[in-house]
Enzyme design. Structure first.
Site, mmCIF file in Angstrom:
data_model
loop_
_atom_site.group_PDB
_atom_site.id
_atom_site.type_symbol
_atom_site.label_atom_id
_atom_site.label_comp_id
_atom_site.label_asym_id
_atom_site.label_seq_id
_atom_site.Cartn_x
_atom_site.Cartn_y
_atom_site.Cartn_z
ATOM 1 N N TYR A 1 -7.176 2.348 5.860
ATOM 2 C CA TYR A 1 -6.088 1.138 5.189
ATOM 3 C C TYR A 1 -6.371 0.221 6.297
ATOM 4 O O TYR A 1 -5.453 -0.531 6.002
ATOM 5 C CB TYR A 1 -5.078 2.158 4.540
ATOM 6 C CG TYR A 1 -4.522 3.262 6.321
ATOM 7 C CD1 TYR A 1 -4.487 2.651 7.274
ATOM 8 C CD2 TYR A 1 -4.364 3.718 5.307
ATOM 9 C CE1 TYR A 1 -3.857 3.866 8.558
ATOM 10 C CE2 TYR A 1 -3.776 4.883 6.471
ATOM 11 C CZ TYR A 1 -3.471 4.477 7.990
ATOM 12 O OH TYR A 1 -3.528 5.485 8.677
ATOM 13 N N GLU B 1 1.094 -1.234 0.051
ATOM 14 C CA GLU B 1 0.009 0.124 0.143
ATOM 15 C C GLU B 1 0.779 1.015 0.275
ATOM 16 O O GLU B 1 2.174 1.352 0.551
ATOM 17 C CB GLU B 1 -0.745 -0.136 1.313
ATOM 18 C CG GLU B 1 -1.506 -1.129 1.335
ATOM 19 C CD GLU B 1 -2.299 -1.054 2.614
ATOM 20 O OE1 GLU B 1 -2.799 -0.369 3.293
ATOM 21 O OE2 GLU B 1 -3.533 -2.496 3.418
ATOM 22 N N CYS C 1 21.643 49.216 0.068
ATOM 23 C CA CYS C 1 22.483 50.684 0.396
ATOM 24 C C CYS C 1 23.088 50.721 0.368
ATOM 25 O O CYS C 1 23.719 51.802 1.147
ATOM 26 C CB CYS C 1 20.674 51.047 1.785
ATOM 27 S SG CYS C 1 21.529 50.655 3.239
ATOM 28 N N LYS D 1 10.182 3.502 3.578
ATOM 29 C CA LYS D 1 10.295 4.896 3.480
ATOM 30 C C LYS D 1 11.099 5.595 2.402
ATOM 31 O O LYS D 1 12.344 4.766 1.898
ATOM 32 C CB LYS D 1 11.149 6.106 4.981
ATOM 33 C CG LYS D 1 9.904 5.009 6.530
ATOM 34 C CD LYS D 1 8.713 6.179 6.034
ATOM 35 C CE LYS D 1 9.423 6.958 7.403
ATOM 36 N NZ LYS D 1 8.663 7.985 8.101
ATOM 37 N N CYS E 1 16.901 52.084 4.634
ATOM 38 C CA CYS E 1 17.241 50.490 3.617
ATOM 39 C C CYS E 1 15.852 49.831 3.035
ATOM 40 O O CYS E 1 15.236 49.506 3.799
ATOM 41 C CB CYS E 1 18.341 49.424 4.525
ATOM 42 S SG CYS E 1 18.212 48.971 4.169
ATOM 43 N N CYS F 1 25.745 46.100 2.517
ATOM 44 C CA CYS F 1 23.906 45.745 2.559
ATOM 45 C C CYS F 1 23.832 45.651 1.103
ATOM 46 O O CYS F 1 24.381 46.960 0.528
ATOM 47 C CB CYS F 1 23.189 46.700 2.564
ATOM 48 S SG CYS F 1 21.423 46.764 3.092
ATOM 49 N N ASP G 1 0.790 10.643 3.732
ATOM 50 C CA ASP G 1 2.032 11.351 5.290
ATOM 51 C C ASP G 1 0.010 12.700 5.674
ATOM 52 O O ASP G 1 0.404 13.268 4.983
ATOM 53 C CB ASP G 1 2.776 11.754 4.037
ATOM 54 C CG ASP G 1 4.070 12.645 5.663
ATOM 55 O OD1 ASP G 1 3.953 12.028 6.302
ATOM 56 O OD2 ASP G 1 4.781 13.683 4.446
ATOM 57 N N CYS H 1 22.061 44.383 8.059
ATOM 58 C CA CYS H 1 22.260 45.890 7.658
ATOM 59 C C CYS H 1 21.434 47.344 8.585
ATOM 60 O O CYS H 1 20.561 46.495 9.498
ATOM 61 C CB CYS H 1 21.406 46.063 6.246
ATOM 62 S SG CYS H 1 21.195 48.015 5.986
ATOM 63 N N LYS I 1 1.933 4.749 1.657
ATOM 64 C CA LYS I 1 2.353 5.261 2.861
ATOM 65 C C LYS I 1 1.796 6.612 2.700
ATOM 66 O O LYS I 1 2.302 7.892 2.881
ATOM 67 C CB LYS I 1 3.274 5.249 3.561
ATOM 68 C CG LYS I 1 3.504 5.808 5.389
ATOM 69 C CD LYS I 1 4.518 5.257 5.885
ATOM 70 C CE LYS I 1 4.376 5.406 7.379
ATOM 71 N NZ LYS I 1 4.355 6.864 7.744
HETATM 72 S S1 IVH Z 1 -1.191 1.008 9.083
HETATM 73 C C1 IVH Z 1 -1.150 -1.662 13.199
HETATM 74 N N1 IVH Z 1 -1.429 1.620 6.428
HETATM 75 O O1 IVH Z 1 1.608 5.600 9.055
HETATM 76 C C2 IVH Z 1 -0.850 -0.948 12.147
HETATM 77 N N2 IVH Z 1 -0.599 3.107 8.198
HETATM 78 O O2 IVH Z 1 4.144 4.503 10.946
HETATM 79 C C3 IVH Z 1 -1.241 0.637 11.545
HETATM 80 N N3 IVH Z 1 0.232 5.317 7.510
HETATM 81 O O3 IVH Z 1 0.464 5.197 12.487
HETATM 82 C C4 IVH Z 1 -1.191 1.403 10.640
HETATM 83 N N4 IVH Z 1 -0.204 5.304 5.445
HETATM 84 O O4 IVH Z 1 -0.907 7.439 10.014
HETATM 85 C C5 IVH Z 1 -1.305 1.682 7.365
HETATM 86 N N5 IVH Z 1 -1.492 2.664 3.968
HETATM 87 C C6 IVH Z 1 -1.180 2.456 5.453
HETATM 88 C C7 IVH Z 1 -0.386 3.765 6.176
HETATM 89 C C8 IVH Z 1 -0.498 4.026 7.657
HETATM 90 C C9 IVH Z 1 -0.349 5.704 6.045
HETATM 91 C C10 IVH Z 1 -0.041 6.019 8.916
HETATM 92 C C11 IVH Z 1 -1.118 5.744 9.658
HETATM 93 C C12 IVH Z 1 0.718 5.259 11.244
HETATM 94 C C13 IVH Z 1 2.281 5.193 10.166
HETATM 95 C C14 IVH Z 1 2.861 4.691 10.981
#
Ligand code: IVH
Length: 673
Positions: free
Chosen positions: A225, A113, A409, A312, A430, A406, A117, A424, A115
């Site tokens: 998710y 999936e 000026c 990450k 200025c 500066c 932000d 400055c 992640k």
């Molecule tokens: S699963 C126990 N799935 O990332 C598992 N988390 O660093 C629960 N997050 O607290 C999380 N996308 O806020 C899951 N596809 C995804 C996610 C996700 C973003 C965030 C979430 C979590 C944090 C963990």
């Protein structure tokens, strides 16, 4: 009540929920926006006529009410854990190997999936209706933000389809899409408000706003998710999420079942590139074991599940040539070196400039003219120079030198001991400093004068109309008409705005003056302590230092500011123009009475006659004290509507009297008529 009208309300609600889903989740509207609005309006009118049919989940409630309330906390049913992080394909591979061992060699499927932000959220549904939304908080308990969540159009208030458990929880991420984030920051820049560094901060900040209408305007979105509960429809994560999608939740299309390491590697490679096209910020990928039985077998460590791992993305980095270094002059005279770069594409935007912060950083990176520089965007909006490719340096390249004078000026720069910045000192002569101070003065959180942006401030100065902030109050409509872009109407609006600014409270005037190191919070404390500009100007350093938040550095800065003859003249002229230069008598700290002396109050809930802050002030001005939580020392709880159940129980257990606002106002002798 008329049965056909109640039927019509129910029908319209159902239809609007469906159209809402089609538009915000399925991306395939069946009707036009206009038709949607007509149906919504009809429902609104019917609901107004039938308040007995009020339903917090009605599509009409999405806009949010304007009533603000504090947040009450709730414990999570299952703790909200975080995920273990990995940073390379190798790390992910070893997680897969560990999992294979953990499952004693059983076959397993992994779900890949995105992640997202943003900020985590837990949603509780009962009988197919949203009943509660709680932020992650500390993982054990979070803030109840249901009202704000209701304004997010992609979150179903009532579920569609069938097969959902009577009670379940679904977790996901609240995000602010890039487009909404950029729009919000543009508005904030125009208003002189601080910018959000990234969509994550903007999303969590927005979720904690007390004004639901403002939340509704900002355009949050949500991806779900994780489904939790006792009677989930399927025995695996993927199918549960597909079921959730069929109930109306937004589940990302990126979610994919992966059978082996090869497919996992391919998924990583694909999304490392495709994420750049994503309309919302992502900071990595998440891999989860699909089978719930296997998830249970693997279990959790203290901090995170063993059945899931995050991968990450590395911060995006680009290499580009330094064209030149220029030096910006801020309103306080600070000189900031800026790298002008050969344009380069980075995380979806073209980067041409990056801050080099100060001389020490230029030296530490050893930057030479024409160097190839590494630029990074690490979740922040302003790109950073993080390194130099010295191998490609031209043989005769000179090191970048900081200017000694500066650039605006020509005045020789000074460096304050212990500070990294060159400054400055030509405060009054200025141009960028003068224009910068005018721009700051008119900002929304300062004097709130509309219609004067950076360009207008520069033009007002260039035409000789405004050389300092006090000159604004001599400005006339004919003056403004001489400036390009102004017509009668727009000029009159600015002049009206200037007149209206005279009533802006004293604390904001202090902030608007541009006293070095005196930001918004310090300005408030200083204004409250000094009570008037005359008193403030006469305060010796030791008295200034006694003010909360004011240390020796700020005390010296304030003394120097008012020690300057030109600043004193500006202040006198502002005073003569009628700008507020003191705190009105009744709101100063002098108690109106000591009727509440020795009594400690805790305030809870929403009030109708005064705001919470006003009640706090009233308590203090009658000699009482405010406390944040109920304890044995509490004498009274001042309760409004929607007082938190936990507080109510605690007050009752301790036998503390709970009074309402009318009773309180009687107590301090204020008529409630
Ligand atoms: S699963 C126990 N799935 O990332 C598992 N988390 O660093 C629960 N997050 O607290 C999380 N996308 O806020 C899951 N596809 C995804 C996610 C996700 C973003 C965030 C979430 C979590 C944090 C963990």
């Amino acid at each position: 009540m008329n049965a056909s009208e109640s039927d019509r309300i129910l029908h319209l609600r159902k239809e609007l929920h469906r159209h809402n889903y089609n538009y915000y989740v399925a991306n395939s509207p069946e009707i036009s926006d206009r038709e949607f609005d007509i149906l919504l309006k009809e429902l609104e009118e019917l609901e107004n006529r039938h308040p007995e049919m009020y339903d917090p989940n009605s599509p009409t409630q999405r806009v949010g009410s304007d009533i603000s309330s504090g947040f009450i906390q709730a414990a999570h049913i299952y703790p909200m854990l975080s995920l273990a992080n990995t940073y390379s394909i190798d790390d992910v591979d070893s997680w897969v190997r560990r999992t294979t061992e953990g499952l004693a060699g059983q076959d397993f499927t992994v779900v890949g999936e995105l992640k997202f932000d943003g900020t985590g959220i837990s949603l509780i549904y009962e009988h197919g209706k949203l009943v509660r939304a709680v932020t992650r908080g500390d993982g054990e308990k979070g803030d109840i933000v249901t009202e704000n969540i209701r304004t997010i159009r992609s979150i179903p208030l009532e579920l569609q389809g069938s097969g959902w458990p009577d009670f379940f929880e679904i977790r996901g991420e609240i995000v602010l899409p890039w487009a909404a984030f950029d729009r919000l920051n543009r508005q904030r820049a125009d208003a002189g408000e601080p910018l959000f560094a990234n969509p994550r901060n903007a999303a969590s900040g927005t979720l904690k706003l007390l004004n639901h209408q403002e939340v509704a305007r900002r355009g949050l979105d949500a991806y779900l998710y994780y489904l939790l509960g006792e009677n989930l429809p399927c025995d695996n994560h993927y199918d549960n999420m597909m079921a959730a999608r069929s109930w109306g939740f937004k589940v990302s299309d990126a979610m994919t079942k992966l059978q082996d390491l090869e497919e996992i590697d391919e998924f990583i490679r694909k999304w490392d590139i495709e994420r750049k096209q994503s309309p919302v910020a992502t900071d990595g990928l998440v891999f989860k074991i699909n089978s719930i039985k296997q998830q249970l077998n693997l279990g959790f460590t203290a901090k995170s599940p063993r059945w899931a791992v995050a991968y990450k993305f590395s911060a995006e980095r680009a290499l580009t040539r330094l064209r030149s270094v220029s030096f910006d002059v801020g309103r306080m005279g600070n000189i900031t070196p800026v790298a002008n770069l050969e344009p380069v594409l980075l995380s979806g935007t073209i980067v041409k400039r990056a801050s080099l912060h100060n001389e020490d950083i230029i030296k530490a990176l050893d930057i030479h003219q024409g160097d190839m520089l590494y630029v990074e965007k690490g979740g922040e909006i302003i790109p950073k120079i993080t390194g130099v490719d010295s191998d490609s340096r031209l043989p005769d390249a000179e090191p970048v030198k900081f200017v000694s004078h500066c650039p605006a000026c020509g005045t020789r720069l000074i460096r304050v001991e212990g500070e990294a910045a060159w400054v400055c000192p030509n405060k009054q002569g200025c141009v960028p400093q003068i224009v910068g101070r005018i721009e700051h003065f008119v900002g929304r959180r300062m004097m709130n004068i509309d219609g004067i942006g950076e360009e207008t401030a520069a033009a007002l100065h260039a035409h000789g109309f405004v050389n300092n902030i006090a000159d604004l109050y001599n400005l006339t409509v004919p003056d403004l008409l001489k400036i390009e872009g102004f017509a009668e109407k727009s000029a009159a609006r600015v002049i009206d705005g200037i007149a209206a600014s005279k009533t802006v409270p004293f604390e904001r005037v202090i902030f608007a003056l541009s006293i070095p190191f005196v930001g918004e919070t310090t300005a408030k404390k200083v204004a409250k302590a000094a009570k008037s500009i005359d008193r403030l100007m006469a305060m010796p350093a030791y008295e200034l230092e006694a003010i909360e938040d004011v240390g020796p550095k700020i005390a010296v800065s304030i003394s120097e500011y008012f020690g300057d003859q030109e600043n004193r003249e500006i202040v006198e002229r502002l005073k003569a123009a009628g700008v507020t230069m003191e705190i009105p008598q009744e709101t100063t700290d002098t108690p109106m009475s000591d009727i509440l002396a020795g009594k400690t109050f805790v305030i809870s809930g929403v009030f109708s006659r005064h705001s919470r802050d006003e009640y706090k002030d009233l308590i203090e001005s009658h000699g009482g004290k405010n406390a944040g939580s109920i304890s044995k020392k509490t004498d009274y709880v001042l309760a409004g509507d929607n007082m938190g159940p936990a507080k109510l129980e605690k007050a009752n257990n301790l036998g503390i009297p709970i009074i309402n606002e009318d009773e309180f106002l009687k107590m301090i002798g204020t008529s409630t008529e």
